[in-house]
Scaffold this active site. Sequence first.
Site, PDB file in Angstrom:
ATOM      1  N   CYS A  44       0.818  -1.228   0.000  1.00  0.00           N
ATOM      2  CA  CYS A  44       0.000   0.000   0.000  1.00  0.00           C
ATOM      3  C   CYS A  44       0.845   1.269   0.000  1.00  0.00           C
ATOM      4  O   CYS A  44       0.310   2.360  -0.189  1.00  0.00           O
ATOM      5  CB  CYS A  44      -0.945   0.000   1.189  1.00  0.00           C
ATOM      6  SG  CYS A  44      -1.933  -1.481   1.260  1.00  0.00           S
ATOM      7  N   HIS A  87      -3.020   6.831   2.951  1.00  0.00           N
ATOM      8  CA  HIS A  87      -3.526   5.592   2.361  1.00  0.00           C
ATOM      9  C   HIS A  87      -4.877   5.288   3.024  1.00  0.00           C
ATOM     10  O   HIS A  87      -5.007   5.332   4.253  1.00  0.00           O
ATOM     11  CB  HIS A  87      -2.523   4.456   2.619  1.00  0.00           C
ATOM     12  CG  HIS A  87      -3.092   3.110   2.376  1.00  0.00           C
ATOM     13  ND1 HIS A  87      -3.782   2.793   1.224  1.00  0.00           N
ATOM     14  CD2 HIS A  87      -3.103   1.990   3.152  1.00  0.00           C
ATOM     15  CE1 HIS A  87      -4.183   1.544   1.298  1.00  0.00           C
ATOM     16  NE2 HIS A  87      -3.790   1.029   2.450  1.00  0.00           N
ATOM     17  N   ASN A 120     -10.236  -0.394   0.865  1.00  0.00           N
ATOM     18  CA  ASN A 120      -8.779  -0.264   0.777  1.00  0.00           C
ATOM     19  C   ASN A 120      -8.327  -0.802  -0.590  1.00  0.00           C
ATOM     20  O   ASN A 120      -8.380  -2.008  -0.834  1.00  0.00           O
ATOM     21  CB  ASN A 120      -8.158  -1.075   1.922  1.00  0.00           C
ATOM     22  CG  ASN A 120      -6.639  -1.064   1.912  1.00  0.00           C
ATOM     23  OD1 ASN A 120      -6.019  -0.687   0.937  1.00  0.00           O
ATOM     24  ND2 ASN A 120      -6.058  -1.502   3.009  1.00  0.00           N
TER      25      ASN A 120
HETATM   26  N1  ACO Z   1     -18.188  -8.835  10.617  1.00  0.00           N
HETATM   27  C1  ACO Z   1     -18.633  -9.098  11.854  1.00  0.00           C
HETATM   28  N2  ACO Z   1     -17.819  -9.405  12.869  1.00  0.00           N
HETATM   29  C2  ACO Z   1     -16.510  -9.452  12.612  1.00  0.00           C
HETATM   30  C3  ACO Z   1     -15.977  -9.200  11.334  1.00  0.00           C
HETATM   31  C4  ACO Z   1     -16.872  -8.887  10.309  1.00  0.00           C
HETATM   32  N3  ACO Z   1     -16.474  -8.603   9.063  1.00  0.00           N
HETATM   33  N4  ACO Z   1     -14.640  -9.315  11.403  1.00  0.00           N
HETATM   34  C5  ACO Z   1     -14.307  -9.624  12.655  1.00  0.00           C
HETATM   35  N5  ACO Z   1     -15.449  -9.724  13.398  1.00  0.00           N
HETATM   36  C6  ACO Z   1     -15.580 -10.008  14.811  1.00  0.00           C
HETATM   37  C7  ACO Z   1     -14.431 -10.832  15.327  1.00  0.00           C
HETATM   38  O1  ACO Z   1     -14.696 -12.208  15.141  1.00  0.00           O
HETATM   39  C8  ACO Z   1     -14.402 -10.449  16.782  1.00  0.00           C
HETATM   40  O2  ACO Z   1     -15.413 -11.160  17.440  1.00  0.00           O
HETATM   41  P1  ACO Z   1     -15.146 -11.759  18.935  1.00  0.00           P
HETATM   42  O3  ACO Z   1     -14.877 -10.546  19.780  1.00  0.00           O
HETATM   43  O4  ACO Z   1     -16.433 -12.454  19.250  1.00  0.00           O
HETATM   44  O5  ACO Z   1     -13.966 -12.646  18.809  1.00  0.00           O
HETATM   45  C9  ACO Z   1     -14.837  -9.001  16.781  1.00  0.00           C
HETATM   46  O6  ACO Z   1     -15.503  -8.783  15.531  1.00  0.00           O
HETATM   47  C10 ACO Z   1     -13.722  -8.018  16.915  1.00  0.00           C
HETATM   48  O7  ACO Z   1     -12.680  -8.342  16.012  1.00  0.00           O
HETATM   49  P2  ACO Z   1     -11.380  -7.521  15.943  1.00  0.00           P
HETATM   50  O8  ACO Z   1     -10.460  -8.110  14.899  1.00  0.00           O
HETATM   51  O9  ACO Z   1     -10.837  -7.318  17.317  1.00  0.00           O
HETATM   52  O10 ACO Z   1     -11.935  -6.115  15.402  1.00  0.00           O
HETATM   53  P3  ACO Z   1     -11.217  -4.719  15.378  1.00  0.00           P
HETATM   54  O11 ACO Z   1     -12.059  -3.757  16.092  1.00  0.00           O
HETATM   55  O12 ACO Z   1      -9.746  -4.836  15.703  1.00  0.00           O
HETATM   56  O13 ACO Z   1     -11.282  -4.344  13.832  1.00  0.00           O
HETATM   57  C11 ACO Z   1     -10.061  -4.349  11.762  1.00  0.00           C
HETATM   58  C12 ACO Z   1     -10.694  -5.201  12.839  1.00  0.00           C
HETATM   59  C13 ACO Z   1     -11.137  -3.491  11.119  1.00  0.00           C
HETATM   60  C14 ACO Z   1      -9.470  -5.287  10.715  1.00  0.00           C
HETATM   61  C15 ACO Z   1      -8.965  -3.454  12.385  1.00  0.00           C
HETATM   62  O14 ACO Z   1      -8.125  -4.209  13.178  1.00  0.00           O
HETATM   63  C16 ACO Z   1      -8.157  -2.748  11.339  1.00  0.00           C
HETATM   64  O15 ACO Z   1      -8.651  -1.867  10.642  1.00  0.00           O
HETATM   65  N6  ACO Z   1      -6.849  -3.059  11.217  1.00  0.00           N
HETATM   66  C17 ACO Z   1      -5.982  -2.417  10.232  1.00  0.00           C
HETATM   67  C18 ACO Z   1      -6.100  -3.125   8.953  1.00  0.00           C
HETATM   68  C19 ACO Z   1      -5.437  -2.382   7.837  1.00  0.00           C
HETATM   69  O16 ACO Z   1      -5.339  -1.178   7.845  1.00  0.00           O
HETATM   70  N7  ACO Z   1      -4.999  -3.121   6.835  1.00  0.00           N
HETATM   71  C20 ACO Z   1      -4.442  -2.497   5.685  1.00  0.00           C
HETATM   72  C21 ACO Z   1      -3.091  -2.945   5.485  1.00  0.00           C
HETATM   73  S1  ACO Z   1      -2.540  -2.275   4.011  1.00  0.00           S
HETATM   74  C22 ACO Z   1      -1.882  -3.472   2.955  1.00  0.00           C
HETATM   75  O17 ACO Z   1      -0.716  -3.421   2.704  1.00  0.00           O
HETATM   76  C23 ACO Z   1      -2.721  -4.518   2.352  1.00  0.00           C
END
Ligand code: ACO
Length: 308
Positions: free
Chosen positions: A113, A235, A265
Amino acid sequence: MKGLRVVGTGRCLPKNIVTNAQLSRQVDTSDEWIASRTGVLQRHIATDETNASMAERAAQQALERAGINPEQVGACIVATLTPDYATPSVACLLQRGLELPEDIPCFDLNAACSGFVYGLTVARGLLAQGTKPYALVVGSEIMSRTLDFADRATCVLFGDGAGAVVVEASDSHNFVSVLGTRGDDTSLSCPVGGTLQMQGSEVFRFATDILPRCIHETLNKAGRSLDEVDYVVCHQANQRIIAYVVKKLKAPEEKFYLNVQYYGNTSAASIPIALDEMATKGLLAAGSRVLCVGFGGGLTWGGAWLEW
Ligand code: ACO
């Protein structure tokens, strides 16, 4: 040669739009979860588009808006982690499609990214030693190729698309960048031919740590302050990451452009898509100063001071 001037932008998004509600029929998720955790409301997903076809349309538009004849292009760089082929590169296909000269470097660059910011930096280096005044820098991704739709925490975040800029070597415009890399194959990885694996919370921590630092370092290197920037284009990975950066820097929210709602993204394409959207909305014109800042797989990061 001191720097670069942006003289044209373009973008191409697949025609197929998938809303959160539509995705929820296929994946165990909800509009409420995706929107509240990420800000994403919809994404474009390629059907008959290829990486090269999107990149070519975005680049063609950027050349037309710049009023540039392909003969004047001295380098073509495509930032991507999802090319159509290992070889020929997307950039080689653009050389043919856009009828770019044969005596110039055309190649793909993979810094995930952060790729577009890396690409601008490489373009500046190539223009400094070349004989032609312009370079094409494109970010193009079909992220949907890499997604495991059983992995709901990852597949809901991404989208497909391409953005392009034409930059001109310029003595009267500044260009400064800061690039970084940390070898890490556990937070985020995508094996060749496999699917994207991501530890979301680790990437979130990395992004919220590196983005403010990268913004500071880029401004320091440029000898500028945040007040002198018209827009910061991060980004577009997650609205919450950008909100965190705004808060940490005590910056005005309106200075940070946001469009992750509409595209998800799109990896290396997210910054040039945003730049083109801003240009066509009339937010960018001669004299505009933009700070682009990316982070992603690698892990990589990059900030660039860019002028119009
Ligand atoms: N729908 C419903 N529930 C979900 C989903 C979904 N799509 N995904 C996860 N959950 C659930 C999980 O199972 C978990 O449930 P539990 O508490 O019962 O176990 C709960 O939601 C919380 O999950 P977390 O992973 O802790 O959620 P978080 O609030 O951390 O958000 C997210 C996850 C959105 C992925 C966040 O961590 C994030 O944005 N991270 C950065 C990712 C990013 O920027 N990536 C780009 C990289 S760039 C590249 O080079 C490709």
